[in-house]
Write a protein that holds these residues in place. Sequence first.
Motif, mmCIF file in Angstrom:
data_model
loop_
_atom_site.group_PDB
_atom_site.id
_atom_site.type_symbol
_atom_site.label_atom_id
_atom_site.label_comp_id
_atom_site.label_asym_id
_atom_site.label_seq_id
_atom_site.Cartn_x
_atom_site.Cartn_y
_atom_site.Cartn_z
ATOM 1 N N PRO A 176 33.201 12.930 25.511
ATOM 2 C CA PRO A 176 32.552 12.688 26.800
ATOM 3 C C PRO A 176 31.968 11.277 26.855
ATOM 4 N N TRP A 177 32.078 10.657 28.005
ATOM 5 C CA TRP A 177 31.588 9.292 28.172
ATOM 6 C C TRP A 177 30.942 9.159 29.545
ATOM 7 N N LYS A 178 30.175 8.113 29.713
ATOM 8 C CA LYS A 178 29.448 7.903 30.957
ATOM 9 C C LYS A 178 29.779 6.510 31.481
ATOM 10 N N HIS A 179 30.138 6.431 32.757
ATOM 11 C CA HIS A 179 30.392 5.137 33.392
ATOM 12 C C HIS A 179 29.056 4.417 33.546
ATOM 13 N N THR A 180 29.091 3.106 33.702
ATOM 14 C CA THR A 180 27.857 2.331 33.817
ATOM 15 C C THR A 180 27.004 2.748 35.002
ATOM 16 N N GLN A 181 27.640 3.289 36.037
ATOM 17 C CA GLN A 181 26.923 3.820 37.192
ATOM 18 C C GLN A 181 27.705 5.012 37.725
ATOM 19 N N PRO A 182 27.055 5.897 38.481
ATOM 20 C CA PRO A 182 27.800 7.041 39.023
ATOM 21 C C PRO A 182 29.020 6.557 39.814
ATOM 22 N N ILE A 183 30.125 7.265 39.658
ATOM 23 C CA ILE A 183 31.388 6.847 40.266
ATOM 24 C C ILE A 183 32.053 8.050 40.935
ATOM 25 N N SER A 184 32.675 7.797 42.071
ATOM 26 C CA SER A 184 33.358 8.883 42.783
ATOM 27 C C SER A 184 34.785 9.024 42.262
ATOM 28 N N LYS A 185 35.391 10.156 42.573
ATOM 29 C CA LYS A 185 36.774 10.407 42.170
ATOM 30 C C LYS A 185 37.699 9.340 42.764
ATOM 31 N N GLY A 186 37.468 8.969 44.014
ATOM 32 C CA GLY A 186 38.279 7.937 44.670
ATOM 33 C C GLY A 186 38.191 6.594 43.959
ATOM 34 N N GLU A 187 36.972 6.215 43.557
ATOM 35 C CA GLU A 187 36.784 4.956 42.827
ATOM 36 C C GLU A 187 37.475 5.006 41.470
ATOM 37 N N LEU A 188 37.399 6.161 40.816
ATOM 38 C CA LEU A 188 38.038 6.334 39.513
ATOM 39 C C LEU A 188 39.563 6.221 39.653
ATOM 40 N N VAL A 189 40.118 6.847 40.664
ATOM 41 C CA VAL A 189 41.566 6.774 40.904
ATOM 42 C C VAL A 189 41.980 5.322 41.156
ATOM 43 N N LYS A 190 41.187 4.593 41.937
ATOM 44 C CA LYS A 190 41.492 3.182 42.226
ATOM 45 C C LYS A 190 41.462 2.352 40.940
ATOM 46 N N MET A 191 40.460 2.571 40.102
ATOM 47 C CA MET A 191 40.377 1.849 38.825
ATOM 48 C C MET A 191 41.602 2.137 37.960
ATOM 49 N N ARG A 192 41.999 3.411 37.909
ATOM 50 C CA ARG A 192 43.167 3.794 37.107
ATOM 51 C C ARG A 192 44.432 3.114 37.626
ATOM 52 N N GLU A 193 44.621 3.141 38.949
ATOM 53 C CA GLU A 193 45.813 2.513 39.532
ATOM 54 C C GLU A 193 45.849 1.020 39.225
ATOM 55 N N GLU A 194 44.705 0.355 39.350
ATOM 56 C CA GLU A 194 44.637 -1.080 39.044
ATOM 57 C C GLU A 194 44.986 -1.339 37.580
ATOM 58 N N PHE A 195 44.484 -0.501 36.682
ATOM 59 C CA PHE A 195 44.799 -0.678 35.264
ATOM 60 C C PHE A 195 46.298 -0.525 35.026
ATOM 61 N N TRP A 196 46.884 0.573 35.504
ATOM 62 C CA TRP A 196 48.297 0.824 35.241
ATOM 63 C C TRP A 196 49.191 -0.216 35.900
ATOM 64 N N ASP A 197 48.779 -0.747 37.056
ATOM 65 C CA ASP A 197 49.566 -1.801 37.714
ATOM 66 C C ASP A 197 49.576 -3.099 36.910
ATOM 67 N N THR A 198 48.485 -3.377 36.206
ATOM 68 C CA THR A 198 48.387 -4.638 35.457
ATOM 69 C C THR A 198 48.655 -4.482 33.961
#
Length: 114
Positions: free
Chosen positions: A23-45
Amino acid sequence: MGCAGSTQSQAEGPVKKIRKPKPWKHTQPISKGELVKMREEFWDTAPHYGGTKEIWDALRAAAEADISLAQTIVDSAGVIVQNNDLTTCYDERGAKYDLPKYVLSEPTNLVEES
């Protein structure tokens, strides 16, 4: 390991069984939509960080699959797992693949979107 009957030699070491990240904690609370966007950006780059697109594609498939299927995917792709949670892996040529925890699991402080 050229034929179907071959097995991993002792020199290669034991196969690491993958597991879910701790289990891990993001630096600030994050929504599912924000998490999906971060994942997409990572996989794209991700392919721009080095290694091959085929291994990155296999790692993405493994990250998005359940544990038993993920194990099959990394084994089939020839991925060498350094950390059991897939955060550090190598391909057979020695290229390193670092995966952030946010592409492997959800944080403990995931919040509902409003």
